[in-house]
Design a protein around this motif. Structure first.
Motif, PDB file in Angstrom:
ATOM      1  N   ALA A  51     -53.067 -31.393   7.464  1.00 50.56           N
ATOM      2  CA  ALA A  51     -54.429 -31.216   6.949  1.00 50.56           C
ATOM      3  C   ALA A  51     -55.215 -30.351   7.921  1.00 50.56           C
ATOM      4  CB  ALA A  51     -55.119 -32.566   6.754  1.00 50.56           C
ATOM      5  N   THR A  52     -56.146 -29.599   7.373  1.00 43.50           N
ATOM      6  CA  THR A  52     -57.016 -28.743   8.184  1.00 43.50           C
ATOM      7  C   THR A  52     -58.345 -29.456   8.411  1.00 43.50           C
ATOM      8  OG1 THR A  52     -55.999 -26.734   7.313  1.00 43.50           O
ATOM      9  CG2 THR A  52     -58.151 -26.514   8.346  1.00 43.50           C
ATOM     10  N   ILE A  53     -58.692 -29.649   9.675  1.00 39.58           N
ATOM     11  CA  ILE A  53     -59.949 -30.290  10.055  1.00 39.58           C
ATOM     12  C   ILE A  53     -60.951 -29.192  10.403  1.00 39.58           C
ATOM     13  CG2 ILE A  53     -61.063 -31.930  11.584  1.00 39.58           C
ATOM     14  CD1 ILE A  53     -58.966 -33.141   9.706  1.00 39.58           C
ATOM     15  N   SER A  54     -62.129 -29.233   9.752  1.00 35.95           N
ATOM     16  CA  SER A  54     -63.141 -28.199   9.939  1.00 35.95           C
ATOM     17  C   SER A  54     -64.411 -28.783  10.531  1.00 35.95           C
ATOM     18  CB  SER A  54     -63.471 -27.510   8.606  1.00 35.95           C
ATOM     19  OG  SER A  54     -62.315 -26.946   8.022  1.00 35.95           O
ATOM     20  N   ALA A  55     -65.049 -27.995  11.406  1.00 36.24           N
ATOM     21  CA  ALA A  55     -66.350 -28.347  11.982  1.00 36.24           C
ATOM     22  C   ALA A  55     -67.293 -27.171  11.756  1.00 36.24           C
ATOM     23  CB  ALA A  55     -66.224 -28.647  13.468  1.00 36.24           C
ATOM     24  N   THR A  56     -68.446 -27.446  11.133  1.00 35.14           N
ATOM     25  CA  THR A  56     -69.401 -26.391  10.784  1.00 35.14           C
ATOM     26  C   THR A  56     -70.738 -26.660  11.454  1.00 35.14           C
ATOM     27  OG1 THR A  56     -68.321 -26.097   8.639  1.00 35.14           O
ATOM     28  CG2 THR A  56     -70.526 -25.190   8.883  1.00 35.14           C
ATOM     29  N   SER A  57     -71.321 -25.604  12.036  1.00 33.33           N
ATOM     30  CA  SER A  57     -72.636 -25.702  12.658  1.00 33.33           C
ATOM     31  C   SER A  57     -73.408 -24.416  12.390  1.00 33.33           C
ATOM     32  CB  SER A  57     -72.503 -25.931  14.166  1.00 33.33           C
ATOM     33  OG  SER A  57     -73.780 -26.007  14.775  1.00 33.33           O
ATOM     34  N   GLU A  58     -74.516 -24.529  11.674  1.00 29.89           N
ATOM     35  CA  GLU A  58     -75.414 -23.412  11.380  1.00 29.89           C
ATOM     36  C   GLU A  58     -74.670 -22.225  10.773  1.00 29.89           C
ATOM     37  OE1 GLU A  58     -77.857 -22.483  14.727  1.00 29.89           O
ATOM     38  OE2 GLU A  58     -78.317 -24.598  15.156  1.00 29.89           O
ATOM     39  N   GLY A  59     -73.791 -22.542   9.833  1.00 28.05           N
ATOM     40  CA  GLY A  59     -73.091 -21.484   9.105  1.00 28.05           C
ATOM     41  C   GLY A  59     -71.808 -20.998   9.744  1.00 28.05           C
ATOM     42  N   LYS A  60     -71.512 -21.430  10.947  1.00 34.10           N
ATOM     43  CA  LYS A  60     -70.277 -21.036  11.620  1.00 34.10           C
ATOM     44  C   LYS A  60     -69.300 -22.206  11.577  1.00 34.10           C
ATOM     45  CE  LYS A  60     -71.942 -17.047  12.734  1.00 34.10           C
ATOM     46  NZ  LYS A  60     -71.422 -15.786  12.143  1.00 34.10           N
ATOM     47  N   THR A  61     -68.012 -21.898  11.275  1.00 32.73           N
ATOM     48  CA  THR A  61     -67.004 -22.942  11.094  1.00 32.73           C
ATOM     49  C   THR A  61     -65.799 -22.693  11.989  1.00 32.73           C
ATOM     50  OG1 THR A  61     -67.663 -23.263   8.795  1.00 32.73           O
ATOM     51  CG2 THR A  61     -65.502 -24.098   9.425  1.00 32.73           C
ATOM     52  N   GLY A  62     -65.314 -23.763  12.571  1.00 36.35           N
ATOM     53  CA  GLY A  62     -64.068 -23.732  13.334  1.00 36.35           C
ATOM     54  C   GLY A  62     -63.079 -24.699  12.717  1.00 36.35           C
ATOM     55  N   THR A  63     -61.782 -24.423  12.806  1.00 33.80           N
ATOM     56  CA  THR A  63     -60.757 -25.255  12.177  1.00 33.80           C
ATOM     57  C   THR A  63     -59.622 -25.546  13.152  1.00 33.80           C
ATOM     58  OG1 THR A  63     -59.557 -23.345  11.294  1.00 33.80           O
ATOM     59  CG2 THR A  63     -61.251 -24.324   9.885  1.00 33.80           C
ATOM     60  N   ALA A  64     -58.885 -26.624  12.824  1.00 31.78           N
ATOM     61  CA  ALA A  64     -57.669 -26.988  13.558  1.00 31.78           C
ATOM     62  C   ALA A  64     -56.802 -27.794  12.592  1.00 31.78           C
ATOM     63  CB  ALA A  64     -57.978 -27.795  14.808  1.00 31.78           C
ATOM     64  N   THR A  65     -55.493 -27.753  12.808  1.00 33.57           N
ATOM     65  CA  THR A  65     -54.540 -28.418  11.920  1.00 33.57           C
ATOM     66  C   THR A  65     -54.008 -29.679  12.577  1.00 33.57           C
ATOM     67  OG1 THR A  65     -53.889 -26.314  10.933  1.00 33.57           O
ATOM     68  CG2 THR A  65     -52.388 -28.164  10.627  1.00 33.57           C
ATOM     69  N   VAL A  66     -53.965 -30.770  11.794  1.00 34.63           N
ATOM     70  CA  VAL A  66     -53.408 -32.028  12.264  1.00 34.63           C
ATOM     71  C   VAL A  66     -52.170 -32.351  11.437  1.00 34.63           C
ATOM     72  CG1 VAL A  66     -54.897 -33.399  10.741  1.00 34.63           C
ATOM     73  CG2 VAL A  66     -53.859 -34.472  12.739  1.00 34.63           C
ATOM     74  N   THR A  67     -51.128 -32.842  12.094  1.00 32.10           N
ATOM     75  CA  THR A  67     -49.875 -33.232  11.437  1.00 32.10           C
ATOM     76  C   THR A  67     -49.747 -34.748  11.488  1.00 32.10           C
ATOM     77  OG1 THR A  67     -48.813 -31.158  12.085  1.00 32.10           O
ATOM     78  CG2 THR A  67     -47.377 -32.968  11.424  1.00 32.10           C
ATOM     79  N   VAL A  68     -49.507 -35.346  10.324  1.00 32.76           N
ATOM     80  CA  VAL A  68     -49.387 -36.801  10.220  1.00 32.76           C
ATOM     81  C   VAL A  68     -47.932 -37.142   9.909  1.00 32.76           C
ATOM     82  CG1 VAL A  68     -50.209 -38.890   9.074  1.00 32.76           C
ATOM     83  CG2 VAL A  68     -51.763 -36.948   9.398  1.00 32.76           C
ATOM     84  N   ILE A  69     -47.360 -38.085  10.656  1.00 31.63           N
ATOM     85  CA  ILE A  69     -45.965 -38.482  10.484  1.00 31.63           C
ATOM     86  C   ILE A  69     -45.886 -39.990  10.296  1.00 31.63           C
ATOM     87  CG2 ILE A  69     -45.116 -36.568  11.870  1.00 31.63           C
ATOM     88  CD1 ILE A  69     -44.791 -38.534  14.203  1.00 31.63           C
ATOM     89  N   GLN A  70     -44.711 -40.454   9.828  1.00 28.46           N
ATOM     90  CA  GLN A  70     -44.476 -41.880   9.709  1.00 28.46           C
ATOM     91  C   GLN A  70     -44.247 -42.486  11.091  1.00 28.46           C
ATOM     92  OE1 GLN A  70     -44.737 -43.982   7.413  1.00 28.46           O
ATOM     93  NE2 GLN A  70     -44.548 -42.961   5.431  1.00 28.46           N
ATOM     94  N   PRO A  71     -44.672 -43.728  11.319  1.00 30.06           N
ATOM     95  CA  PRO A  71     -44.395 -44.361  12.609  1.00 30.06           C
ATOM     96  C   PRO A  71     -42.894 -44.514  12.811  1.00 30.06           C
ATOM     97  CG  PRO A  71     -46.081 -45.570  11.392  1.00 30.06           C
ATOM     98  CD  PRO A  71     -45.497 -44.579  10.436  1.00 30.06           C
ATOM     99  N   PRO A  72     -42.383 -44.397  14.052  1.00 35.53           N
ATOM    100  CA  PRO A  72     -40.946 -44.562  14.294  1.00 35.53           C
ATOM    101  C   PRO A  72     -40.500 -45.991  14.028  1.00 35.53           C
ATOM    102  CG  PRO A  72     -42.162 -44.449  16.355  1.00 35.53           C
ATOM    103  CD  PRO A  72     -43.143 -44.112  15.278  1.00 35.53           C
TER     104      PRO A  72
END
Length: 202
Positions: free
Chosen positions: A111-132
């Motif tokens: 999933a892509t996590i986005s943070a927006t402030s005053e019209g400017k946006t930054g993103t980062a990707t998080v990977t989710v896995i099953q517990p071992p």
């Protein structure tokens, strides 16, 4: 106490010097100035230039949580504090994010996590896995180890996979050894062997 009156030119010169010093002070503090009427103008607000989102490098397990951070900078590259940040996730079925930037793993995927402030946006990707897998338990059903049959004074051990019985007096030869099955009467007397041409040799 006498008051010395200054010439008009001197007073005007002092006013110019005072205004110049005031303009220099305001400019050093972030902008603004003096309008034509001699009033102080409000400096323009510093605009947001970029928003950078940071996440932990390790994958997130389903059901676990982690925190994201966002850094807001001006167009000149200066870090800006106190700005409002809005968080969002591109896949709610994979990961959700709260208003404080706390991410929760929901399902396997990215999933892509986005943070927006005053019209400017930054993103980062998080990977989710099953517990071992923590442990594996293997259950083996109990197998029969053979049974002991008793007929009079005769005792025979029967293997679970194969059953072999020989008539009285019959011999079986296996790997150089001879096994004889004797027929005993209830009183313990052994019945004489009877020659049997059907002896099995293997």
């Amino acid at each position: 106490m006498s008051v010395v009156a200054l010439p008009r030119r001197t007073v005007a010169a002092l006013r110019v010097v005072r205004a110049a010093m005031l303009c220099w002070t305001i400019a050093a503090c972030g902008g603004g100035g003096i309008d034509s009427a001699g009033g102080i103008t409000t400096p323009p607000a510093i605009q947001v230039g970029t928003v950078t989102v940071s996440l932990p490098s390790t994958p997130l397990e389903v059901g676990a949580t982690t925190s994201a951070s966002a850094e807001v900078r001006s167009t000149a590259g200066a870090v800006l504090g106190g700005r409002t940040i809005t968080w969002s996730s591109s896949a709610q079925g994979v990961a959700t994010v709260s208003d404080a930037g706390v991410i929760t793993g929901v399902g396997v995927g990215t999933a892509t996590i986005s943070a927006t402030s005053e019209g400017k946006t930054g993103t980062a990707t998080v990977t989710v896995i099953q517990p071992p897998v923590a442990s594996v338990v293997v259950s083996i059903p109990q197998t029969s180890r053979g049974t002991i049959k008793k007929c009079g004074n005769e005792r025979q051990t029967v293997a679970p996979s194969r059953v072999s019985q020989s008539p009285p007096g019959e011999s079986r030869h296996r790997k150089g050894a001879t096994a004889r099955v004797e027929d005993r009467h209830p009183r313990g007397h052994v019945k004489p062997d009877v020659a049997d041409p059907r002896s099995v040799h293997s």
